[in-house]
Design an enzyme around this catalytic site. Sequence first.
Site, PDB file in Angstrom:
ATOM      1  N   LYS A 241      62.409  28.496  27.895  1.00 25.40           N
ATOM      2  CA  LYS A 241      62.947  29.402  26.876  1.00 25.40           C
ATOM      3  C   LYS A 241      61.992  30.572  26.680  1.00 25.40           C
ATOM      4  O   LYS A 241      60.951  30.447  26.056  1.00 25.40           O
ATOM      5  CB  LYS A 241      63.132  28.676  25.532  1.00 25.40           C
ATOM      6  CG  LYS A 241      63.956  29.523  24.567  1.00 25.40           C
ATOM      7  CD  LYS A 241      63.685  29.226  23.119  1.00 25.40           C
ATOM      8  CE  LYS A 241      62.492  29.914  22.550  1.00 25.40           C
ATOM      9  NZ  LYS A 241      62.540  31.376  22.504  1.00 25.40           N
TER      10      LYS A 241
ATOM     11  N   GLU B 101      49.127  26.462  24.825  1.00 24.98           N
ATOM     12  CA  GLU B 101      48.281  27.610  25.189  1.00 24.98           C
ATOM     13  C   GLU B 101      48.414  28.631  24.075  1.00 24.98           C
ATOM     14  O   GLU B 101      49.425  29.331  23.977  1.00 24.98           O
ATOM     15  CB  GLU B 101      48.743  28.196  26.533  1.00 24.98           C
ATOM     16  CG  GLU B 101      48.639  27.233  27.709  1.00 24.98           C
ATOM     17  CD  GLU B 101      47.203  26.872  28.065  1.00 24.98           C
ATOM     18  OE1 GLU B 101      46.272  27.573  27.627  1.00 24.98           O
ATOM     19  OE2 GLU B 101      47.010  25.874  28.777  1.00 24.98           O
TER      20      GLU B 101
ATOM     21  N   CYS C 231      45.866  37.026  24.776  1.00 23.66           N
ATOM     22  CA  CYS C 231      45.212  35.922  24.070  1.00 23.66           C
ATOM     23  C   CYS C 231      43.722  35.834  24.355  1.00 23.66           C
ATOM     24  O   CYS C 231      42.946  35.422  23.504  1.00 23.66           O
ATOM     25  CB  CYS C 231      45.893  34.621  24.450  1.00 23.66           C
ATOM     26  SG  CYS C 231      46.080  34.445  26.237  1.00 23.66           S
TER      27      CYS C 231
ATOM     28  N   GLU D   7      42.908  36.181  14.605  1.00 23.02           N
ATOM     29  CA  GLU D   7      43.421  36.925  15.763  1.00 23.02           C
ATOM     30  C   GLU D   7      44.291  38.083  15.269  1.00 23.02           C
ATOM     31  O   GLU D   7      45.188  37.878  14.454  1.00 23.02           O
ATOM     32  CB  GLU D   7      44.252  35.982  16.639  1.00 23.02           C
ATOM     33  CG  GLU D   7      44.756  36.634  17.909  1.00 23.02           C
ATOM     34  CD  GLU D   7      45.669  35.720  18.723  1.00 23.02           C
ATOM     35  OE1 GLU D   7      46.526  35.051  18.122  1.00 23.02           O
ATOM     36  OE2 GLU D   7      45.517  35.676  19.947  1.00 23.02           O
TER      37      GLU D   7
HETATM   38  P1  NAD Z   1      55.281  32.375  18.517  1.00 23.43           P
HETATM   39  O1  NAD Z   1      54.574  31.097  18.367  1.00 23.43           O
HETATM   40  O2  NAD Z   1      55.848  33.018  17.305  1.00 23.43           O
HETATM   41  O3  NAD Z   1      56.504  32.269  19.547  1.00 23.43           O
HETATM   42  C1  NAD Z   1      56.322  31.802  20.840  1.00 23.43           C
HETATM   43  C2  NAD Z   1      57.595  31.166  21.331  1.00 23.43           C
HETATM   44  O4  NAD Z   1      57.884  30.018  20.540  1.00 23.43           O
HETATM   45  C3  NAD Z   1      58.828  32.057  21.251  1.00 23.43           C
HETATM   46  O5  NAD Z   1      59.598  31.877  22.416  1.00 23.43           O
HETATM   47  C4  NAD Z   1      59.554  31.508  20.034  1.00 23.43           C
HETATM   48  O6  NAD Z   1      60.946  31.738  20.043  1.00 23.43           O
HETATM   49  C5  NAD Z   1      59.250  30.038  20.137  1.00 23.43           C
HETATM   50  N1  NAD Z   1      59.378  29.273  18.893  1.00 23.43           N
HETATM   51  C6  NAD Z   1      59.228  29.706  17.625  1.00 23.43           C
HETATM   52  N2  NAD Z   1      59.405  28.677  16.757  1.00 23.43           N
HETATM   53  C7  NAD Z   1      59.649  27.578  17.510  1.00 23.43           C
HETATM   54  C8  NAD Z   1      59.876  26.205  17.185  1.00 23.43           C
HETATM   55  N3  NAD Z   1      59.899  25.760  15.920  1.00 23.43           N
HETATM   56  N4  NAD Z   1      60.042  25.344  18.199  1.00 23.43           N
HETATM   57  C9  NAD Z   1      60.002  25.758  19.483  1.00 23.43           C
HETATM   58  N5  NAD Z   1      59.804  27.046  19.836  1.00 23.43           N
HETATM   59  C10 NAD Z   1      59.625  27.953  18.860  1.00 23.43           C
HETATM   60  O7  NAD Z   1      54.304  33.297  19.319  1.00 23.43           O
HETATM   61  P2  NAD Z   1      53.807  34.717  18.958  1.00 23.43           P
HETATM   62  O8  NAD Z   1      52.985  34.598  17.745  1.00 23.43           O
HETATM   63  O9  NAD Z   1      54.867  35.717  19.027  1.00 23.43           O
HETATM   64  O10 NAD Z   1      52.879  34.921  20.271  1.00 23.43           O
HETATM   65  C11 NAD Z   1      51.658  35.411  20.217  1.00 23.43           C
HETATM   66  C12 NAD Z   1      50.654  34.290  20.321  1.00 23.43           C
HETATM   67  O11 NAD Z   1      50.689  33.737  21.634  1.00 23.43           O
HETATM   68  C13 NAD Z   1      49.251  34.775  20.106  1.00 23.43           C
HETATM   69  O12 NAD Z   1      48.568  33.885  19.262  1.00 23.43           O
HETATM   70  C14 NAD Z   1      48.668  34.756  21.507  1.00 23.43           C
HETATM   71  O13 NAD Z   1      47.275  34.663  21.529  1.00 23.43           O
HETATM   72  C15 NAD Z   1      49.356  33.571  22.090  1.00 23.43           C
HETATM   73  N6  NAD Z   1      49.296  33.584  23.557  1.00 23.43           N
HETATM   74  C16 NAD Z   1      48.555  32.626  24.190  1.00 23.43           C
HETATM   75  C17 NAD Z   1      48.443  32.625  25.577  1.00 23.43           C
HETATM   76  C18 NAD Z   1      47.621  31.583  26.296  1.00 23.43           C
HETATM   77  O14 NAD Z   1      47.840  31.388  27.496  1.00 23.43           O
HETATM   78  N7  NAD Z   1      46.682  30.914  25.663  1.00 23.43           N
HETATM   79  C19 NAD Z   1      49.100  33.596  26.319  1.00 23.43           C
HETATM   80  C20 NAD Z   1      49.849  34.550  25.647  1.00 23.43           C
HETATM   81  C21 NAD Z   1      49.935  34.528  24.260  1.00 23.43           C
END
Ligand code: NAD
Length: 487
Positions: A182, A256, A291, A391
């Site tokens: 997803k 991650e 990230c 962050e």
């Molecule tokens: P988020 O957690 O809001 O959303 C990420 C995904 O989770 C989306 O597809 C969203 O639709 C889905 N989601 C939301 N609620 C959910 C639930 N209850 N159950 C299942 N899925 C759900 O992410 P964000 O805040 O938009 O993303 C940014 C974050 O991602 C930052 O903290 C960044 O550092 C991190 N990130 C980490 C890595 C890594 O490899 N460590 C890489 C890229 C980004």
Amino acid sequence: MAAMTVDRTPPKVGLRIGDQRLTSGSGGEHGHVNPCTGKVDATIPLAGKVEVDRAVEVAHEAFQSWRATRPATRRQLLLRLADLLDANSAELSRIGTLDNGMPNASGVMPAFSAEWTRYYAGWCDKLSSDVVGSLADGGAFSYTIGQPYGVIGAIITWNAPLLSLAMKIPAVVAAGNTVVIKPSEATPFTGELYMDLVADAGFPSGVINMLPGTASAGQALVDHPLVKKVSFTGGPVTARRILASCADSMKPVVLELGGKSANLIFDDADVPSAASLGTALSCGMMSGQSCNFGTRMLVQSSVYEEAVSRAKAVAESFKVGDPFEPGVLAGPVISEAALTRVLGMVERAKVDGARLVAGGNRLGGDLSDGFYIEPTVFADVDPDSELAQTEVFGPVLAIIPFETEQEAIQIANNSQYGLSGYVQTADLRRALRVAEALDTGEVMINGAPNLMVNRPYGGFGVSGVGKEGGRHGIEEFLRVKGVGIAG
Ligand code: NAD
């Protein structure tokens, strides 16, 4: 101008379940907002629980034959996919920019994604088990087998959709699992072309399925009993929800998450280049939305002002603008909500006493409709302040002075996160000492973020659980069984 000739039409998006491509879903529709203009540029269908249930069933069915598919066949399919990623680099780059507004002219994301895919293709027929006991021990002849889980539920965020797909899917399917993935509704376009390439590569129906959707589709995927493991990339708030949802069935997870990584610059380092690269890869590239960027720059006091003035010069000359314009290095942040959040943190950092050295504002003029923020540098940041502890996920760098190696390590480890660490020094012994002392899942010595596929990547603490990359990355998708033959 070359930028004027770029086709800015996004592809039509479908829900991809097995061989099917659905143009509507029970999750309704989403208006994709182009972060460069602030305007809706496409309406995409969203998966709901109905499509999640269907996709998981299809993936479960496909698993029965995929797990028995010869490893050499799995390898060949992944190698074909990697070649197709290379062959479609320009279009993947264009679509990636339409997804999240980030410049991709260098083609680095498709190249990285092809590399990750090839690497895990290579693992398909090289997985081995251990003999862990022999009859001569007086016990049982014992050995291990690594077996695929079944259907993996994969959920990714929007900052690097192609790379996120490549960091998950090849390892998952190389190990013999099938997957329902997803993507974020904020970046639905990349997955469309990716799935066309998966089909062109010849993957059997149902092995890789893709459902653009919102949080509720993600939740339905996590909750589905036939999903045997969840692999998630995103923020800690969502990760906690996923962990809570998995608690009952004890479903395992790979998480991650974010970071507030420290970049330690000692006075014997090549300070001009360390400070310049450290600035470009924290508040410049990707508008800070990565990230693993070193968003806390810790600088030894004797070279502190030199590093601060380098950071200022780099930030002020960094070209932010229309991501399709040649020479532009960074575009907008992803959304209006992100813009508001980042600017709020900038204002609070000023109140907290940090010294604003560069940037700090939304960009105006031709860019005023988009979500553009100047590369922003704060010096003299209190290590306990919000800016040092939280962050930003936007173009803001926090610079913090230190006196001694011990103090630098203490400041670096004063964080709930533990994703990456960076050590800049000419002293090899110190580099290795500090690398061992940092509470982070990876450390780069005299370098910058580079996501090499053969090195495990994944944080400690609130930065996550589990690894992507390297042998550890494929082992996440194999469960180990011990078998003994009684003596
Ligand atoms: P988020 O957690 O809001 O959303 C990420 C995904 O989770 C989306 O597809 C969203 O639709 C889905 N989601 C939301 N609620 C959910 C639930 N209850 N159950 C299942 N899925 C759900 O992410 P964000 O805040 O938009 O993303 C940014 C974050 O991602 C930052 O903290 C960044 O550092 C991190 N990130 C980490 C890595 C890594 O490899 N460590 C890489 C890229 C980004």
